[in-house]
Scaffold this active site. Structure first.
Site, PDB file in Angstrom:
ATOM      1  N   ASP A  36       7.912  12.111  21.772  1.00 54.69           N
ATOM      2  CA  ASP A  36       8.875  12.505  20.750  1.00 54.69           C
ATOM      3  C   ASP A  36       9.633  11.296  20.230  1.00 54.69           C
ATOM      4  O   ASP A  36      10.217  10.537  20.999  1.00 54.69           O
ATOM      5  CB  ASP A  36       9.857  13.518  21.367  1.00 54.69           C
ATOM      6  CG  ASP A  36      10.953  13.928  20.399  1.00 54.69           C
ATOM      7  OD1 ASP A  36      10.661  14.693  19.467  1.00 54.69           O
ATOM      8  OD2 ASP A  36      12.104  13.478  20.577  1.00 54.69           O
ATOM      9  N   TYR A  41      15.809   6.352  16.003  1.00 50.69           N
ATOM     10  CA  TYR A  41      15.934   5.932  17.397  1.00 50.69           C
ATOM     11  C   TYR A  41      15.807   4.405  17.493  1.00 50.69           C
ATOM     12  O   TYR A  41      14.800   3.828  17.065  1.00 50.69           O
ATOM     13  CB  TYR A  41      14.886   6.599  18.273  1.00 50.69           C
ATOM     14  CG  TYR A  41      15.095   8.081  18.505  1.00 50.69           C
ATOM     15  CD1 TYR A  41      16.282   8.708  18.140  1.00 50.69           C
ATOM     16  CD2 TYR A  41      14.095   8.862  19.086  1.00 50.69           C
ATOM     17  CE1 TYR A  41      16.477  10.057  18.352  1.00 50.69           C
ATOM     18  CE2 TYR A  41      14.283  10.224  19.302  1.00 50.69           C
ATOM     19  CZ  TYR A  41      15.469  10.810  18.926  1.00 50.69           C
ATOM     20  OH  TYR A  41      15.654  12.159  19.135  1.00 50.69           O
ATOM     21  N   HIS A 112      15.152  16.684  11.152  1.00 48.40           N
ATOM     22  CA  HIS A 112      15.999  16.366  12.294  1.00 48.40           C
ATOM     23  C   HIS A 112      17.276  17.201  12.393  1.00 48.40           C
ATOM     24  O   HIS A 112      17.641  17.647  13.477  1.00 48.40           O
ATOM     25  CB  HIS A 112      16.369  14.879  12.247  1.00 48.40           C
ATOM     26  CG  HIS A 112      16.706  14.294  13.572  1.00 48.40           C
ATOM     27  ND1 HIS A 112      16.646  12.948  13.839  1.00 48.40           N
ATOM     28  CD2 HIS A 112      17.103  14.864  14.741  1.00 48.40           C
ATOM     29  CE1 HIS A 112      16.992  12.715  15.089  1.00 48.40           C
ATOM     30  NE2 HIS A 112      17.268  13.854  15.663  1.00 48.40           N
ATOM     31  N   ARG A 113      17.979  17.373  11.293  1.00 49.49           N
ATOM     32  CA  ARG A 113      19.242  18.119  11.301  1.00 49.49           C
ATOM     33  C   ARG A 113      19.365  18.945  10.032  1.00 49.49           C
ATOM     34  O   ARG A 113      18.888  18.532   8.976  1.00 49.49           O
ATOM     35  CB  ARG A 113      20.436  17.154  11.364  1.00 49.49           C
ATOM     36  CG  ARG A 113      20.687  16.521  12.716  1.00 49.49           C
ATOM     37  CD  ARG A 113      21.501  17.437  13.603  1.00 49.49           C
ATOM     38  NE  ARG A 113      21.798  16.837  14.897  1.00 49.49           N
ATOM     39  CZ  ARG A 113      22.477  17.460  15.858  1.00 49.49           C
ATOM     40  NH1 ARG A 113      22.936  18.682  15.661  1.00 49.49           N
ATOM     41  NH2 ARG A 113      22.693  16.876  17.013  1.00 49.49           N
ATOM     42  N   SER A 210      17.578  16.862  25.659  1.00 52.71           N
ATOM     43  CA  SER A 210      18.531  16.664  26.759  1.00 52.71           C
ATOM     44  C   SER A 210      18.426  17.776  27.796  1.00 52.71           C
ATOM     45  O   SER A 210      19.435  18.347  28.227  1.00 52.71           O
ATOM     46  CB  SER A 210      19.969  16.579  26.237  1.00 52.71           C
ATOM     47  OG  SER A 210      20.841  16.072  27.214  1.00 52.71           O
ATOM     48  N   GLY A 214      21.605  14.683  31.034  1.00 52.54           N
ATOM     49  CA  GLY A 214      22.034  13.356  31.459  1.00 52.54           C
ATOM     50  C   GLY A 214      22.050  13.152  32.961  1.00 52.54           C
ATOM     51  O   GLY A 214      22.715  12.238  33.455  1.00 52.54           O
ATOM     52  N   ARG A 273      12.424   8.142  37.054  1.00 49.30           N
ATOM     53  CA  ARG A 273      13.009   9.413  36.634  1.00 49.30           C
ATOM     54  C   ARG A 273      11.974  10.283  35.934  1.00 49.30           C
ATOM     55  O   ARG A 273      12.000  11.515  36.050  1.00 49.30           O
ATOM     56  CB  ARG A 273      14.208   9.158  35.722  1.00 49.30           C
ATOM     57  CG  ARG A 273      15.382   8.531  36.449  1.00 49.30           C
ATOM     58  CD  ARG A 273      16.579   8.356  35.549  1.00 49.30           C
ATOM     59  NE  ARG A 273      17.627   7.598  36.210  1.00 49.30           N
ATOM     60  CZ  ARG A 273      18.388   6.693  35.607  1.00 49.30           C
ATOM     61  NH1 ARG A 273      18.221   6.446  34.325  1.00 49.30           N
ATOM     62  NH2 ARG A 273      19.316   6.047  36.271  1.00 49.30           N
TER      63      ARG A 273
END
Length: 305
Positions: A36, A41, A112-113, A210, A214, A273
């Site tokens: 993605d 970014y 995107h938005r 997300s 986090g 991670r």
């Protein structure tokens, strides 16, 4: 998002390309084959670094899917940042993305938005052109409600393929909107009720950005962690130990247990991670309803009505 180094750095270097290669290899090692991106970014550096990997390994592009997003304009030359889903902005955004990624097409383009000035007919024309030119193979959105998707769908030549939203055990308003129907507290929920149901009805893939919040429940609690956060972290750790998996697999498995088959978009570029997320699908399949509600109610800090 984490590829390419700091956002305020002018460019990336060989060390950033090597770090991106390690992250991609970690993802591939646990079965992740979709990546993605967004044109903003790293101010373009994230796509640029990934493009270097595609040049380095000519076989990689055929083994993966790439999606990217357009529609956010960062504040250029001291101006205000804003959203831009005009036809020209979409076409120019995709052109820049393909150039940076060193590829001829995107498997999926996401808007995107939501842009308050969006003209659905203009967007439809731009999407039709991109599809006809082979620049994209599917179109989706990000952060849009059911009503916004419906208004846009009327002018698109193909069905919307995906909606990417912030969804997680921490950002659980999507579940709140379901349990608080016909309840006084329902008015306080910001998530647009009916969006998940709309996607399920129309075969629109739900992607979660997300999804690990986090690392809030997986060993990286924030300084302002609440009692609910600490209790949730403890429960996640308890379930992970009982099932012999990582805390990350529990948190992602909770999200993927939803019948909408939510697909988490893992944001970390840290190979360790990334690998810690392995096993989430198996956790989702085995998670009981009682376990799901235990996590949900602990995270919300109170029982459901």
């Amino acid at each position: 998002m984490g590829l390419g180094g700091p956002w305020d750095a002018p460019d990336y270097g060989p060390e950033h390309i090597d770090a991106a290669a390690d992250a991609v290899e970690a993802a591939l090692s646990i079965g992740i084959t979709r990546f993605d991106h967004a044109d903003i970014y790293g101010r373009g550096k994230s796509e640029g670094v990934f493009g270097e990997l595609l040049v380095r390994d000519a076989s990689l592009r055929a083994r993966i899917q790439i999606q990217s997003k357009v529609g956010i304009r960062l504040g250029e030359a001291g101006g205000f940042g804003h959203y831009d889903l005009s036809g020209k902005a979409i076409l120019d955004g995709v052109e820049g993305t393909l150039r940076r990624l060193r590829t001829d097409y995107l498997d999926l383009l996401l808007l995107h938005r939501p842009d308050p000035l969006l003209d659905p007919a203009e967007v439809g024309d731009a999407v039709a052109r991109l599809l006809a030119d082979g620049a994209i193979r599917a179109i989706g959105v990000s952060n849009m409600s059911a009503a916004q998707m419906d208004a846009l769908q009327d002018h698109l030549p193909v069905r919307l393929a995906a909606d990417q939203l912030e969804l997680s055990l921490r950002h659980h308003a999507f579940a709140e909107s379901a349990v608080l129907v016909n309840h006084g507290d329902g008015a306080s929920v910001s998530f647009p009720h009916g969006t998940l149901e709309h996607c399920m009805r129309h075969g629109i893939e739900l992607q979660a950005w997300s999804p690990l919040a986090g690392g809030r429940y997986t060993g990286r609690p924030p300084a302002e962690a609440s009692d609910a956060d600490r209790a949730t972290s403890a429960l996640v750790a308890e379930l992970a130990a009982a099932k012999g998996v990582t805390p990350e697999a529990i948190v992602l498995g909770w999200l993927m247990r939803h019948p909408a088959r939510i697909g988490p978009v893992i944001g970390s570029a840290n190979p360790a991670r990334i690998r810690a997320c392995a096993g989430a699908e198996a956790v989702a399949e085995a998670m009981t309803r009682a376990e799901w509600f235990a996590l949900f109610q602990t995270a919300r800090g109170q029982r459901v009505p």
